[in-house]
Design a protein around this motif. Structure first.
Motif, PDB file in Angstrom:
ATOM      1  N   TRP A  82       0.824  -1.206   0.000  1.00 23.64           N
ATOM      2  CA  TRP A  82       0.000   0.000   0.000  1.00 23.64           C
ATOM      3  C   TRP A  82       0.861   1.261   0.000  1.00 23.64           C
ATOM      4  O   TRP A  82       0.605   2.205  -0.743  1.00 23.64           O
ATOM      5  N   ASN A  83       1.890   1.265   0.831  1.00 19.36           N
ATOM      6  CA  ASN A  83       2.779   2.434   0.875  1.00 19.36           C
ATOM      7  C   ASN A  83       3.474   2.643  -0.462  1.00 19.36           C
ATOM      8  O   ASN A  83       3.616   3.776  -0.949  1.00 19.36           O
ATOM      9  N   TRP A  84       3.884   1.522  -1.074  1.00 18.76           N
ATOM     10  CA  TRP A  84       4.605   1.663  -2.352  1.00 18.76           C
ATOM     11  C   TRP A  84       3.680   2.115  -3.473  1.00 18.76           C
ATOM     12  O   TRP A  84       4.021   3.016  -4.237  1.00 18.76           O
ATOM     13  N   ILE A  85       2.494   1.494  -3.609  1.00 19.13           N
ATOM     14  CA  ILE A  85       1.622   1.812  -4.735  1.00 19.13           C
ATOM     15  C   ILE A  85       1.070   3.229  -4.615  1.00 19.13           C
ATOM     16  O   ILE A  85       0.890   3.929  -5.619  1.00 19.13           O
ATOM     17  N   THR A  86       0.785   3.691  -3.395  1.00 20.11           N
ATOM     18  CA  THR A  86       0.293   5.062  -3.239  1.00 20.11           C
ATOM     19  C   THR A  86       1.378   6.076  -3.587  1.00 20.11           C
ATOM     20  O   THR A  86       1.098   7.124  -4.181  1.00 20.11           O
ATOM     21  N   ASP A  87       2.627   5.769  -3.229  1.00 20.01           N
ATOM     22  CA  ASP A  87       3.732   6.659  -3.631  1.00 20.01           C
ATOM     23  C   ASP A  87       3.952   6.607  -5.139  1.00 20.01           C
ATOM     24  O   ASP A  87       4.226   7.629  -5.772  1.00 20.01           O
ATOM     25  N   ALA A  88       3.814   5.401  -5.736  1.00 17.37           N
ATOM     26  CA  ALA A  88       4.035   5.264  -7.177  1.00 17.37           C
ATOM     27  C   ALA A  88       2.999   6.035  -7.977  1.00 17.37           C
ATOM     28  O   ALA A  88       3.310   6.604  -9.031  1.00 17.37           O
ATOM     29  N   VAL A  89       1.752   6.064  -7.500  1.00 18.08           N
ATOM     30  CA  VAL A  89       0.709   6.826  -8.189  1.00 18.08           C
ATOM     31  C   VAL A  89       1.071   8.307  -8.237  1.00 18.08           C
ATOM     32  O   VAL A  89       0.763   9.012  -9.209  1.00 18.08           O
ATOM     33  N   ARG A  90       1.760   8.788  -7.218  1.00 20.98           N
ATOM     34  CA  ARG A  90       2.203  10.195  -7.182  1.00 20.98           C
ATOM     35  C   ARG A  90       3.515  10.406  -7.940  1.00 20.98           C
ATOM     36  O   ARG A  90       4.035  11.521  -7.960  1.00 20.98           O
ATOM     37  N   GLY A  91       4.058   9.345  -8.525  1.00 21.72           N
ATOM     38  CA  GLY A  91       5.299   9.462  -9.283  1.00 21.72           C
ATOM     39  C   GLY A  91       6.548   9.236  -8.466  1.00 21.72           C
ATOM     40  O   GLY A  91       7.658   9.435  -8.967  1.00 21.72           O
ATOM     41  N   ASP A  92       6.404   8.812  -7.226  1.00 20.72           N
ATOM     42  CA  ASP A  92       7.552   8.558  -6.358  1.00 20.72           C
ATOM     43  C   ASP A  92       7.767   7.052  -6.265  1.00 20.72           C
ATOM     44  O   ASP A  92       7.027   6.349  -5.578  1.00 20.72           O
ATOM     45  N   PHE A  93       8.785   6.544  -6.974  1.00 20.36           N
ATOM     46  CA  PHE A  93       9.082   5.117  -6.970  1.00 20.36           C
ATOM     47  C   PHE A  93      10.116   4.742  -5.921  1.00 20.36           C
ATOM     48  O   PHE A  93      10.543   3.592  -5.866  1.00 20.36           O
ATOM     49  N   GLY A  94      10.547   5.705  -5.134  1.00 16.36           N
ATOM     50  CA  GLY A  94      11.524   5.418  -4.093  1.00 16.36           C
ATOM     51  C   GLY A  94      12.946   5.459  -4.620  1.00 16.36           C
ATOM     52  O   GLY A  94      13.221   5.916  -5.738  1.00 16.36           O
ATOM     53  N   ASN A  95      13.859   4.967  -3.819  1.00 16.49           N
ATOM     54  CA  ASN A  95      15.281   4.944  -4.151  1.00 16.49           C
ATOM     55  C   ASN A  95      15.748   3.508  -4.346  1.00 16.49           C
ATOM     56  O   ASN A  95      15.249   2.585  -3.687  1.00 16.49           O
ATOM     57  N   SER A  96      16.697   3.332  -5.245  1.00 17.61           N
ATOM     58  CA  SER A  96      17.292   2.020  -5.444  1.00 17.61           C
ATOM     59  C   SER A  96      18.060   1.617  -4.192  1.00 17.61           C
ATOM     60  O   SER A  96      18.760   2.430  -3.577  1.00 17.61           O
ATOM     61  N   LEU A  97      17.937   0.349  -3.794  1.00 17.02           N
ATOM     62  CA  LEU A  97      18.643  -0.136  -2.616  1.00 17.02           C
ATOM     63  C   LEU A  97      20.120  -0.375  -2.887  1.00 17.02           C
ATOM     64  O   LEU A  97      20.900  -0.466  -1.938  1.00 17.02           O
ATOM     65  N   VAL A  98      20.490  -0.451  -4.151  1.00 20.09           N
ATOM     66  CA  VAL A  98      21.860  -0.837  -4.507  1.00 20.09           C
ATOM     67  C   VAL A  98      22.585   0.263  -5.287  1.00 20.09           C
ATOM     68  O   VAL A  98      23.774   0.521  -5.048  1.00 20.09           O
ATOM     69  N   LEU A  99      21.886   0.926  -6.223  1.00 22.50           N
ATOM     70  CA  LEU A  99      22.544   1.830  -7.164  1.00 22.50           C
ATOM     71  C   LEU A  99      22.651   3.262  -6.653  1.00 22.50           C
ATOM     72  O   LEU A  99      23.146   4.132  -7.368  1.00 22.50           O
ATOM     73  N   ASN A 100      22.182   3.537  -5.454  1.00 18.03           N
ATOM     74  CA  ASN A 100      22.302   4.864  -4.850  1.00 18.03           C
ATOM     75  C   ASN A 100      21.766   5.963  -5.754  1.00 18.03           C
ATOM     76  O   ASN A 100      22.403   6.997  -5.968  1.00 18.03           O
TER      77      ASN A 100
END
Length: 329
Positions: A82-100
């Protein structure tokens, strides 16, 4: 007056409810596909929190647990989604865990390459398949028809990744076989690097377009209205272009919609074969390193593109077939 309004509402009801139901169904497809990927990524062996906490021998359980809390990996799966999909709808896909780096920036760089490859493969397939289907339908049973059908059967049987390897072996030293050249380096260099991947990706699609269009043309050319048009001595070019091809093209439009998403999925394999820095390599790197945000965002983009293309095909149906326009009012 009230009766007139009620009758109008009854007539408009299906026109409003059906598109709304279609939109809800497409949204449900996107949500279901992304949730399945979200869940499968967490079932893959390996803990990204342990990888990110530090070198294996020097990591304490407390450090791993703290990293999990910082990443939100200790929350229930439903809450994480839920936290991820609601952020994704706003265009925020988060940060890569590996590629910084932010996932949005990674996608912006690689999505262009994958879309270019898919568009080139689509264009190449249509340019080759439609004229061949016209020739094969017009000369049904002739040598040209048999050869084109043999080539089509071969195209269906050969997987795209195997064809990619074969093209690399055959064209090595003649055409660029690895890497990517952006348009800024020149159109010739760009197309030279994209030709072999587009051939490998578009061969199977071209076969489907050829077989579907050929079968539709053969069926249409034997219909009564085509025989009537010939009896009135209407030129063959007009019969093929205005009557036969337009009606035979409707099943082909369905293939376009269904295979658009398959092209992007196939591009993931072809990109790795030709070392193209597109979404395919990004997904493979993300799966191997358990980079959840990257893989989830890539799958979400592919599903959304697939749904959008199918919506576009529905609109094209109405343009090509007047009966669809009349049925939709």
């Amino acid at each position: 007056m009230l009766a007139v309004r009620l009758n109008r509402a009854r007539r408009l009801g299906p026109r409003v409810v059906l598109p709304l139901a279609g939109s809800v169904l497409q949204a449900a497809v996107v949500a279901a596909a992304t949730f399945v990927v979200f869940l499968l990524m967490r079932l893959i062996p390996g803990d990204p929190a342990r990888i990110l906490a530090g070198p294996g021998g020097s990591v304490t359980p407390e450090q791993v647990e703290r990293t999990r809390r910082e990443l939100g990996l200790d929350d229930p799966i439903a809450l994480q989604y839920w936290n991820w999909i609601t952020d994704a709808v706003r265009g925020d896909f988060g940060n890569s865990l590996v590629l910084n780096d932010t996932v949005a920036e990674l996608l912006a760089d690689r999505l262009v390459i994958t879309l270019q490859l898919s568009v080139y493969a689509f264009t190449l397939a249509v340019v080759l398949a439609i004229p061949l289907s016209l020739v094969a339908a017009r000369r049904q049973g002739a040598i040209a028809d048999k050869l084109s059908r043999l080539a089509g059967a071969t195209g269906v049987a050969v997987p795209s990744f195997w064809l990619a390897l074969l093209l690399i072996i055959v064209a090595q030293g003649v055409l660029p076989t690895f890497g990517y050249a952006p348009l800024s380096e020149g159109l010739g260099a760009h197309l030279g690097h994209m030709l072999l991947p587009a051939l490998a990706l578009g061969a199977g699609f071209a076969t489907l377009v050829f077989e579907t269009t050929r079968a539709g043309l053969i069926d249409t050319l034997s219909s009564d209205y085509v025989r009537t048009a010939r009896a009135f001595q209407i030129p063959e070019r007009r019969i093929y272009g205005r009557y036969a091809l337009r009606n035979a093209f409707l099943p082909t439009l369905t293939i376009f919609g269904l295979e658009a998403g398959a092209l992007m999925a196939g591009a993931l394999l072809v990109e790795n074969a030709f070392a193209l820095p597109g979404m395919g390599r990004l997904i493979v790197q993300g799966v191997l390193s358990r980079d959840y945000p990257v893989v989830q965002a890539c799958i979400l983009v592919i599903v959304v593109v697939f749904v959008a293309v199918n919506l576009l095909m529905d609109l094209l149906y109405a343009v090509v077939d007047p009966r669809v326009r009349r049925s939709r009012g």
